[in-house]
Design an enzyme around this catalytic site. Structure first.
Site, mmCIF file in Angstrom:
data_model
loop_
_atom_site.group_PDB
_atom_site.id
_atom_site.type_symbol
_atom_site.label_atom_id
_atom_site.label_comp_id
_atom_site.label_asym_id
_atom_site.label_seq_id
_atom_site.Cartn_x
_atom_site.Cartn_y
_atom_site.Cartn_z
ATOM 1 N N HIS A 154 -2.557 46.418 113.090
ATOM 2 C CA HIS A 154 -2.184 45.877 114.236
ATOM 3 C C HIS A 154 -3.165 45.968 115.244
ATOM 4 C CE1 HIS A 154 0.004 44.204 117.752
ATOM 5 N NE2 HIS A 154 0.919 43.702 116.911
ATOM 6 N N CYS B 161 12.521 38.814 110.640
ATOM 7 C CA CYS B 161 11.796 39.117 109.530
ATOM 8 C C CYS B 161 12.115 38.290 108.146
ATOM 9 C CB CYS B 161 12.725 40.461 109.048
ATOM 10 S SG CYS B 161 12.057 41.497 107.624
ATOM 11 N N HIS B 162 13.189 37.416 108.104
ATOM 12 C CA HIS B 162 13.672 36.728 107.113
ATOM 13 C C HIS B 162 13.429 35.079 107.432
ATOM 14 C CE1 HIS B 162 15.287 39.762 104.699
ATOM 15 N NE2 HIS B 162 15.735 40.213 106.000
ATOM 16 N N HIS C 130 -1.923 37.898 111.271
ATOM 17 C CA HIS C 130 -1.164 38.059 112.412
ATOM 18 C C HIS C 130 -2.274 38.147 113.699
ATOM 19 C CE1 HIS C 130 2.214 39.475 114.935
ATOM 20 N NE2 HIS C 130 1.628 40.463 115.285
ATOM 21 N N CYS D 68 17.923 39.071 112.775
ATOM 22 C CA CYS D 68 17.303 38.615 111.174
ATOM 23 C C CYS D 68 16.359 37.759 111.009
ATOM 24 C CB CYS D 68 18.619 38.222 110.583
ATOM 25 S SG CYS D 68 20.138 39.024 110.791
ATOM 26 N N MET E 129 15.477 47.972 105.465
ATOM 27 C CA MET E 129 16.528 47.140 106.283
ATOM 28 C C MET E 129 17.536 48.244 106.929
ATOM 29 S SD MET E 129 19.678 44.672 105.049
ATOM 30 C CE MET E 129 20.640 46.244 104.153
#
Length: 575
Positions: free
Chosen positions: A401, A82-83, A359, A79, A120
């Site tokens: 990306h 992402c969070h 990124h 998790c 999710m």
């Protein structure tokens, strides 16, 4: 059980993907969310659960100490990428008790079990989590987030080791290696890199490193190779030694992605810099020993809502050629920080507001402007490193990306820089010549159609007429195991598909093709064919002019090869 309609209405994105999960074999596909996007998010955080301090909330449902330990492990593995480690939100939504407590256990269980169209995964119905684990996570998310320890100068110095002091190192190159055409190859799951001779295609050395090396970077002189693992360990390798070896090591945090060295004239090899995901900071070190000198925190306000963010992770770092500055991407706040290393006691940091979720990225062809992907914002940020200011923000496709991107001269629009995308099949070409082609500067001048989403890297070379695009994370095996190549002088004709994985001649395995990388001469392009740790992988070398197979490098030591970095091209920022 609540209905699927309720799940789709809730709008909270919870988890990434379990590392190693074969999305092509998953039982349920999320409507509206490309599988390649889900796969990209699937990265464990290399923080040990026991390192995170527990805080039980009186109003939250009971969780036993044993359950709390299990929940921390699940969260960090599936998790946090992402969070965020602190559950304050990153590319995913925040999951703090002020949000989760009012929702309640049953409400949260629905999300975890069934997933959402927002991205999710459906953990219970896909079989990845048991009903018991889903119930545990729903209760765990209502407690205060466990907080990993900070990592400051004391911890860095405790982890810092100089294996061979500078005065005991060679004063000249002591081996017969042709360093400029040497490749540093990440052996991701082995915790190693392989040094591969670009001429003979032989492995000349395998060196132990940190876990899952993310990148290799070269010192300005071309002597020292720096590699950084996801576990924030940096290894400094002296390529002049009779047998190249690690001469200094340091751990700069608990999770990291970026390392770079000073390249401005007069400062060559003087400093190294590394940025961490946890804690959110970067550190400037001595370039010959990795001794930590200056730590700079990145916690602060976001560029859009100007709200405080406690966990802005440091993504890519590049070294300016025009000033004694490091260009530091701060992901969650959307800031590019220009750190002037000419006077560390009076450190000057120019903060440039750009777009959130910065990124990766690299230089355009003149090496004045740096092109950075704000990936979840679907933008490319252009920073002028001469004036240290924002030049432009360019809208592109879904989740750019680029790696470091690809520079070439377009037959119609002049110099361009290209990025591919994780979230869609497009390739965006951006004009980069504000003097000679002003009308095209900092605009998408052409959009190409590729094989599909899931691309991680795009590549060309100043001496090449080819543009290579991988699709590593595409759920279709035929797509992820091949490469698309375009003729730069005839882009409208589309791409040719080359069966790289088939050419490798391997057995069972994912055989994902990743990261085109050129040799120094620009007449060969190398591809990793990446399978699991217990399966055979390979490197495939293609003749750039003929697009024909030139060599296949197979060796039991090539365990999960991913990134490959040619010493000369990395040293000189050639791409």
């Amino acid at each position: 059980m609540q209905s699927r309609k309720l799940v789709m209405a809730l709008g909270v994105s919870l988890l990434a993907a379990l590392p190693g999960l074969s999305w092509a074999q998953s039982k349920t596909v999320h409507p509206g969310t490309p599988e390649e996007e889900l796969r990209y998010k699937g990265a464990a955080v290399p923080i040990k659960p026991e390192e995170a301090k527990e805080t039980l909330s009186p109003k939250a449902p009971p969780v036993s100490p044993e359950e709390f330990a299990r929940a921390k492990q699940i969260y960090f593995e599936r998790c946090a990428g992402c969070h965020g480690v602190l559950r304050k939100g990153a590319t995913g939504k925040p999951l703090t008790p002020d949000i989760t407590l009012p929702k309640g256990t049953e409400y949260l269980k629905v999300f975890i079990a069934y997933g959402t169209p927002a991205g999710m995964p459906n953990w219970q119905t896909s079989g990845e989590l048991s009903e018991k684990d889903v119930d545990l996570m729903a209760r765990f998310l209502q407690h205060e987030p466990p907080q990993p320890p900070e990592f400051g100068l004391k911890e860095m110095k405790a982890a810092w080791k100089v294996h061979v002091a500078p005065e005991k190192r060679p004063t000249k190159k002591m081996n017969n290696l042709k360093l400029e055409n040497l490749f540093s190859v990440t052996l991701r799951d082995a915790g190693q890199i392989a040094l591969v001779d670009g001429d003979s295609k032989k492995i000349v050395s395998v060196i132990d490193t940190g876990y899952a090396v993310h990148i290799s970077r070269m010192s300005a002189s071309g002597r020292y190779l720096f590699v950084i693992g996801r576990d924030a360990r940096i290894d400094m390798i002296d390529l002049w030694m009779e047998k190249p070896a690690v001469v200094s090591t340091i751990k700069v945090g608990l999770e990291a992605r970026s390392v770079e060295t000073s390249k401005y004239k007069g400062y060559e090899d003087k400093y190294a810099v590394a940025g961490t995901y946890w804690p959110p900071q970067f550190v400037i070190m001595k370039g010959d020993t990795l001794e930590p000198l200056k730590i700079v925190a990145t916690r602060g306000m976001t560029v859009d809502t100007q709200e405080y963010h406690p966990e802005p992770r440091v993504a890519a770092i590049v070294a300016s050629h025009h000033k004694p500055e490091f260009v530091v991407n701060v992901k969650e706040t959307g800031k590019v920080m220009m750190a002037d290393y000419s006077d560390l006691n009076n450190l000057k940091v120019t903060e440039i507001a750009t777009a959130r979720f910065l990124h990766d990225g690299g230089w355009e062809s003149s090496q004045r402007y740096v092109m950075m992907a704000a990936n979840q914002s679907d933008k490319i940020v252009v920073v002028d490193t001469v004036k240290s200011k924002l030049e432009a923000i360019v809208n592109v496709g879904k989740i750019p990306h680029p790696g470091r991107g690809a520079n070439f001269k377009h037959p119609k629009f002049g110099p361009v820089w290209a990025t591919s995308h994780l979230g869609d099949e497009t390739i965006s070409l951006i004009g980069t010549d504000p003097k000679g082609h002003k009308a095209n500067a900092w605009k998408v001048v052409q959009t190409l159609k590729g094989q599909g989403g899931g691309s991680l890297f795009i590549k060309t070379h100043p001496k090449s007429k080819n543009l290579w695009v991988d699709t590593t994370l595409n759920p279709d095996a035929k797509v992820s195991q091949s490469i698309a190549v375009y003729d730069i002088n005839a882009l409208d004709k589309g791409f040719q598909v080359l069966p790289i994985a088939e050419w490798a001649g391997l057995g069972e395995g994912a055989k994902r093709v990743v990261q085109p990388e050129y040799n120094k001469a620009g007449d060969e392009v190398w591809f990793s064919v990446w399978s699991a740790k217990n399966q055979q992988s390979a490197i495939v070398v293609v003749d750039d002019k003929t697009r024909k197979l030139k060599a296949v490098i197979k060796d039991p030591k090539l365990i999960t090869p991913t990134g490959k970095f040619n010493v000369y091209n990395t040293q000189k920022d050639v791409y």
